[in-house]
Motif scaffolding. Structure first.
Motif, PDB file in Angstrom:
ATOM      1  N   SER A 100      -9.296  -1.798   1.353  1.00 35.88           N
ATOM      2  CA  SER A 100      -9.249  -2.678   0.171  1.00 35.88           C
ATOM      3  C   SER A 100      -8.323  -3.872   0.403  1.00 35.88           C
ATOM      4  O   SER A 100      -8.581  -4.966  -0.115  1.00 35.88           O
ATOM      5  CB  SER A 100      -8.827  -1.901  -1.074  1.00 35.88           C
ATOM      6  N   LYS A 107      -9.804   8.598   6.814  1.00 36.28           N
ATOM      7  CA  LYS A 107      -9.898   8.783   5.366  1.00 36.28           C
ATOM      8  C   LYS A 107      -8.626   9.460   4.871  1.00 36.28           C
ATOM      9  O   LYS A 107      -8.163  10.429   5.454  1.00 36.28           O
ATOM     10  CB  LYS A 107     -11.096   9.666   5.002  1.00 36.28           C
ATOM     11  N   GLN A 128       0.852  -1.176   0.000  1.00 36.16           N
ATOM     12  CA  GLN A 128       0.000   0.000   0.000  1.00 36.16           C
ATOM     13  C   GLN A 128       0.889   1.227   0.000  1.00 36.16           C
ATOM     14  O   GLN A 128       2.086   1.135   0.288  1.00 36.16           O
ATOM     15  CB  GLN A 128      -0.991   0.003   1.165  1.00 36.16           C
ATOM     16  N   TYR A 131      -8.511   3.944   5.901  1.00 38.89           N
ATOM     17  CA  TYR A 131      -7.507   3.101   6.544  1.00 38.89           C
ATOM     18  C   TYR A 131      -7.967   2.795   7.966  1.00 38.89           C
ATOM     19  O   TYR A 131      -8.546   3.646   8.637  1.00 38.89           O
ATOM     20  CB  TYR A 131      -6.158   3.822   6.581  1.00 38.89           C
ATOM     21  N   TRP A 144      -9.692   6.709   0.036  1.00 37.94           N
ATOM     22  CA  TRP A 144      -9.497   5.437   0.736  1.00 37.94           C
ATOM     23  C   TRP A 144      -9.691   5.614   2.236  1.00 37.94           C
ATOM     24  O   TRP A 144      -9.416   6.662   2.794  1.00 37.94           O
ATOM     25  CB  TRP A 144      -8.096   4.884   0.464  1.00 37.94           C
ATOM     26  N   GLN A 151     -16.980  -5.947  -0.986  1.00 28.34           N
ATOM     27  CA  GLN A 151     -16.765  -4.661  -0.332  1.00 28.34           C
ATOM     28  C   GLN A 151     -17.880  -4.354   0.672  1.00 28.34           C
ATOM     29  O   GLN A 151     -17.588  -3.927   1.801  1.00 28.34           O
ATOM     30  CB  GLN A 151     -16.626  -3.549  -1.397  1.00 28.34           C
ATOM     31  N   CYS A 210      -5.326  -0.183   4.574  1.00 29.53           N
ATOM     32  CA  CYS A 210      -6.377   0.218   3.649  1.00 29.53           C
ATOM     33  C   CYS A 210      -7.490  -0.838   3.642  1.00 29.53           C
ATOM     34  O   CYS A 210      -7.227  -2.048   3.634  1.00 29.53           O
ATOM     35  CB  CYS A 210      -5.799   0.389   2.250  1.00 29.53           C
TER      36      CYS A 210
END
Length: 104
Positions: free
Chosen positions: A46, A76, A34, A82, A80, A56, A44
């Motif tokens: 993702s 934020k 990342q 975290y 993204w 998701q 993150c």
């Protein structure tokens, strides 16, 4: 009531896995990369989603519930989000659960 909600949320193996991964993100996410170091912002969402292998929306619900419980912090960065553990709140929650169990 807090302890009951916490135990219900933590009965989910995925939520426990996420907390475990966030305890040592350098180890848990060693195969991932990342933009920022894990100790700067956390992990993150993702990457958590990819590691869990879920959609998701499913990961978002897990992370939201952990955030509302106060055991993870969300930040934020651009588009993204975290996440990292809030070990102070985790310890306080453990103490609360322990006290309530001792009163039974």
């Amino acid at each position: 009531m807090l302890a009951e909600n916490a135990m219900k949320l933590l009965a989910n193996p995925l939520r426990v896995a996420i907390l475990t991964w966030l305890k040592q993100p350098d180890v848990a996410f060693a195969a991932y990369s990342q933009l920022y170091p894990y100790d700067q912002y956390g992990v993150c969402a993702s990457l958590i989603q990819d590691k869990a292998g879920l959609s998701q929306p499913a990961i978002s619900l897990c992370l939201k519930s952990l955030h509302e419980l106060g055991v993870v912090e969300a930040q934020k960065v651009g588009k993204w989000t975290y996440y990292r553990r809030n070990d102070i709140n985790i310890q306080a929650l453990v103490e609360t659960i322990t006290q309530q169990l001792q009163q039974l």
